[in-house]
Design a protein around this motif. Structure first.
Motif, short mmCIF file in Angstrom:
data_model
loop_
_atom_site.label_atom_id
_atom_site.label_comp_id
_atom_site.label_asym_id
_atom_site.label_seq_id
_atom_site.Cartn_x
_atom_site.Cartn_y
_atom_site.Cartn_z
N THR A 1 0.67 -1.35 0.06
CA THR A 1 0.27 0.36 -0.10
C THR A 1 1.09 1.64 -0.02
O THR A 1 2.04 0.94 0.22
CB THR A 1 -0.97 -0.24 1.11
OG1 THR A 1 -0.04 0.44 2.73
CG2 THR A 1 -1.66 -0.98 1.21
N PHE A 2 0.10 2.77 0.29
CA PHE A 2 0.81 3.68 -0.08
C PHE A 2 1.75 3.71 1.42
O PHE A 2 2.64 4.68 1.75
CB PHE A 2 -0.24 5.09 0.33
CG PHE A 2 -1.26 5.35 1.53
CD1 PHE A 2 -2.25 3.88 1.92
CD2 PHE A 2 -0.58 5.67 2.49
CE1 PHE A 2 -2.94 3.93 2.93
CE2 PHE A 2 -1.27 5.87 3.56
CZ PHE A 2 -2.34 4.87 4.21
N ALA A 3 1.23 2.88 2.55
CA ALA A 3 1.42 3.28 3.98
C ALA A 3 2.87 3.00 4.37
O ALA A 3 3.99 1.97 3.15
CB ALA A 3 1.13 2.51 5.25
N ASP A 4 4.03 3.60 5.14
CA ASP A 4 4.88 3.67 5.66
C ASP A 4 5.05 3.27 6.70
O ASP A 4 6.81 2.45 7.08
CB ASP A 4 5.71 4.71 5.13
CG ASP A 4 6.19 5.57 4.07
OD1 ASP A 4 6.82 4.72 2.82
OD2 ASP A 4 5.83 6.99 4.04
N TYR A 5 4.17 3.39 7.44
CA TYR A 5 4.36 2.73 8.85
C TYR A 5 2.91 2.02 9.33
O TYR A 5 1.67 2.85 9.13
CB TYR A 5 4.94 4.08 9.88
CG TYR A 5 6.23 3.99 9.77
CD1 TYR A 5 6.73 3.53 10.59
CD2 TYR A 5 6.67 4.93 8.67
CE1 TYR A 5 8.33 3.32 10.02
CE2 TYR A 5 7.90 5.28 8.88
CZ TYR A 5 9.16 4.48 9.20
OH TYR A 5 10.07 4.61 9.19
N ILE A 6 2.66 1.35 10.29
CA ILE A 6 1.39 1.35 10.60
C ILE A 6 0.92 0.80 12.27
O ILE A 6 2.38 0.48 12.70
CB ILE A 6 0.92 -0.88 9.88
CG1 ILE A 6 1.57 -0.61 8.97
CG2 ILE A 6 0.16 -0.77 10.41
CD1 ILE A 6 1.20 -0.09 7.73
N LEU A 7 0.33 1.46 12.50
CA LEU A 7 -0.29 1.18 14.25
C LEU A 7 -1.08 0.15 14.89
O LEU A 7 -2.11 0.82 13.95
CB LEU A 7 -0.28 2.69 14.96
CG LEU A 7 -0.69 2.64 16.30
CD1 LEU A 7 0.44 3.92 16.47
CD2 LEU A 7 -1.87 3.99 15.84
N PHE A 8 -0.46 -0.61 14.92
CA PHE A 8 -1.71 -1.73 15.40
C PHE A 8 -2.98 -1.29 16.66
O PHE A 8 -2.73 -0.82 17.53
CB PHE A 8 -1.76 -3.04 15.50
CG PHE A 8 -1.45 -3.69 14.28
CD1 PHE A 8 -1.65 -4.22 13.08
CD2 PHE A 8 0.55 -4.13 14.62
CE1 PHE A 8 -1.23 -4.62 12.36
CE2 PHE A 8 0.94 -3.98 13.06
CZ PHE A 8 -0.06 -4.40 11.92
#
Ligand code: PLP
Length: 388
Positions: free
Chosen positions: A84-91
């Motif tokens: 996806t476009f994202a660089d970072y994820i927060l759960f």
């Protein structure tokens, strides 16, 4: 008598097991389930691949604190960024936690660049972003906020589809615009691609962040991984939940490097968010959805379903007003209150769920089979034919 609080208007029906697109009630009936926990069981009930992934993890480790590295979460985050476009994820653990965390990320970003007053979030009036105290005020719905004051500030609203109302609501304090690319609870209202593009342009011009709430419409539901994908728009922040867990509670915020930079150690946290059980299931869901041909097959089935639904609409123009949505996020809008129709579908063993605007939401699992779609069509036709 039930000891559960009465905050739900529950149907008098319970299930003892589920398999794929079907649910089996405690009184021995078999239902075609086109609710699927409201777009949650993306791969149907009791999916063998998900069961295996969860079982395997239960024997290793259930939970560790986010004070430690969680490899299963590292893996899921890496895959989400790669796709996806994202660089970072927060759960997180739910949709509303994800939308709230998205708001926190947006505000914290402007705070970190020395613009703490740029903190207001602009949302669609009567939208849906969850039920926590801030999220209900984000939705700007009278019904959802009634009795839950004092009002949580920091939210402004504009009318869906009204570009003048949008432009008027933007101020130099607007930090982010948060919209659902397809409003789920709001009645399967699709924001056209050109509008999303326009929205991105406005955000760029006014240095506003774009939050696209994909909690319901994301994770393959529309035939693309994200509902906004076709528009080629690049959002800054995307909260997800429902479908990513396939029935296991998972929420997440996807974000660009730019906005993620403000989320320094201690700025946000969650005890359960990103726990190994959830992460293992999330990875298994992605294994299936990213399988070659999976989404293409969904698109084909969807096209067929829409074509046949449109035929029913033509045959019963006094009942059905519009068929709308995308992929397997489908709304059948009636000319009148839909409650009785939904009940009739249920009596014929097809489960569906309401949305705003007299809409019946039809949410099959993403791996639904053609003969199951045919069964649903047969039931919908029958109910139309017998409707009085
Ligand atoms: C369901 C939903 C939420 C809230 O998710 P929960 O898991 O119920 O907290 C938020 N936004 C959208 C668009 C949703 O459909």
């Amino acid at each position: 008598m039930s000891s559960l609080a009465k905050n739900y208007n529950r149907r008098k029906i319970a299930f003892k097991k589920g398999k794929g697109s079907f649910l089996y009630s405690t009184n021995g009936k078999k239902y075609l389930d086109f609710v699927q926990g409201i777009a949650v069981n993306s791969l149907g009930h009791s999916n063998p691949y998900l069961i295996k992934a969860l079982n395997k993890q239960t024997k290793k480790v259930w939970h560790v604190s986010n004070a430690f590295i969680i490899p299963e979460g590292e893996k899921l985050a890496k895959r989400l960024t790669q796709k996806t476009f994202a660089d970072y994820i927060l759960f997180q653990n739910s949709g509303t936690e994800a939308t709230e965390a998205a708001i926190k990320v947006a505000r914290r970003y402007f705070y970190s660049i020395g613009k703490p007053n740029k903190n207001r979030i602009l949302c669609v009036k009567n939208s849906f972003h969850g039920r926590t105290i801030a999220a209900i005020f984000a939705s700007g719905s009278k019904k959802m906020t009634e009795g839950f004051g004092p009002k949580v500030g920091g939210f402004d609203h504009f009318k869906f589809g009204d570009h003048q109302s949008l432009k008027k609501a933007i101020t130099n304090k607007t930090a982010a615009i948060m919209v659902e690319p397809i409003m789920g609870e709001g009645g399967i209202k699709v924001i056209p691609n050109w509008c999303l593009k326009e929205l991105r342009k406005i955000c760029n011009k006014k240095k506003i962040l774009l939050i696209l709430d994909e909690v319901q419409c994301g994770i393959g539901r529309t035939g693309n991984f994200f509902a906004f994908e076709n528009s080629k728009v690049k959002p800054d922040i995307v909260p997800i939940a429902k479908g990513i867990g396939g029935g296991f509670p998972i929420g997440a915020v996807l974000m660009t490097k730019k906005v993620a930079s403000s989320m320094i150690p201690g700025s946000h946290g969650s005890t359960f968010g990103g726990n190994p059980l959830a992460m293992s299931v999330g990875n298994a869901v992605l294994d299936q959805i990213f399988k070659k041909g999976f989404l293409n097959n969904l698109k084909k089935i969807s096209k067929y379903f829409f074509k046949e639904l449109d035929k029913i609409k033509k045959d019963y123009p006094n009942i059905i007003k519009e068929i709308r949505g995308k992929g397997l996020l489908i709304g059948i809008q009636l000319h009148f209150n839909q409650t009785k129709f939904i009940k009739s579908l249920e009596k014929n063993y097809l489960l569906t769920i309401r949305a705003a605007d007299y809409v019946i939401r039809v949410l099959p699992p993403l791996n639904v089979k053609k003969n199951e779609i045919d069964l649903a069509l047969k039931i919908i036709k029958k109910v139309c034919r017998e409707y009085k």
